[in-house]
Design an enzyme around this catalytic site. Sequence first.
Site, PDB file in Angstrom:
ATOM      1  N   THR A 241     -28.676  -0.134  14.783  1.00 46.84           N
ATOM      2  CA  THR A 241     -29.201   1.261  15.164  1.00 46.84           C
ATOM      3  C   THR A 241     -30.328   1.641  14.116  1.00 46.84           C
ATOM      4  OG1 THR A 241     -27.834   2.460  13.109  1.00 46.84           O
ATOM      5  CG2 THR A 241     -26.773   1.498  15.414  1.00 46.84           C
TER       6      THR A 241
ATOM      7  N   GLY B 168     -38.764   1.040   9.505  1.00 47.68           N
ATOM      8  CA  GLY B 168     -38.246   0.978   8.232  1.00 47.68           C
ATOM      9  C   GLY B 168     -37.393  -0.363   8.124  1.00 47.68           C
TER      10      GLY B 168
ATOM     11  N   TYR C 261     -28.281  13.886   1.184  1.00 44.72           N
ATOM     12  CA  TYR C 261     -28.615  12.503   1.777  1.00 44.72           C
ATOM     13  C   TYR C 261     -27.587  11.660   1.011  1.00 44.72           C
ATOM     14  CZ  TYR C 261     -30.613   8.090   2.556  1.00 44.72           C
ATOM     15  OH  TYR C 261     -31.080   6.855   2.985  1.00 44.72           O
TER      16      TYR C 261
END
Length: 316
Positions: free
Chosen positions: A26, A31, A181
């Site tokens: 996913t 990145g 986060y």
Amino acid sequence: MSPTSSTPPWDVQRLPRADAGVFLVTGGNAGIGYFIAEQLSATGATVVLGSRDPARAEVATASIRSRVPGARVRTVRLDLADLSSLETAVRSLDVDHLDAVVHNAGVALDDPPRRETGDGHELMFGTNHLGHFALTHWLMPLLSAAPAARIVTMGSFAAKSERLDLDDLQSRKDYRPKRTYGRSKLAQMYFGLELDRRLRAVDSTVASVVVHPGGALDSLTPSRPPVQVRTAGARLRGAPAALLVQGKDAGAWPAVRAVLDPAVRGGQLWGPRVFSLRGKPHRESVWSHLTDTSVAARLWDTSRDLTGVDLGTVPG
């Protein structure tokens, strides 16, 4: 467990072949996820890039094919912020089994405003944790159809200093982007470990492993234009940081090892060797706060209620 003297040391540059493997990554279009997909593609496996942006996913696929001759890589549209879309996304994989999924996709917000998904969940918690929680439910039949599948959850070193507020998982009372986060990644890590406990309880053939990339900077990441472009100036500015952290290509190593290495076991935590920030992947002790099974169980129950999917009885 770590490789013994009878097992060759793990070599990040010489990965074992996995020609029959089918892996889903996913967030595989950019990145760390991109480098996980690129490295897994080099083993001969079929690699599926899950991405909410089909155009960016196709660019990433072209980049991998240009670097890995014969790469068997394709894409699937996957929006973890839209829980109602996940069952359809899994059906569109069009495979009869899945040997591993790497739960890597994530949202990080630098701007102060709090945002929500279409389902009304705080965006980072809703995408990073709840999306993967629900996705696992829909993937489980495919994972259970493989001989010994692995669910690899990508945590974050930022989660080491965080603690969950079980009464404010959605950060409605006190929203701070970096902390929210970190807590969303911590929730993922709790989930990965609790999932393995539940899989073991039903004698499942599926294992759940938690990893983290250490410190991974764009300025230390090799270029993969147009997916990743590092200028000469960025390379010079980032050089001093290389003493402590690494690029996103190296940040991919723990997840890749967790997918491929037969010595890796469910319930383990893997990260970089040097101060947990850089270097080759190795097994770490599970962080002390992640061993609190009461927190993990409460998070599990809340996640079930928020997503509407029941992973309480995991098929084996």
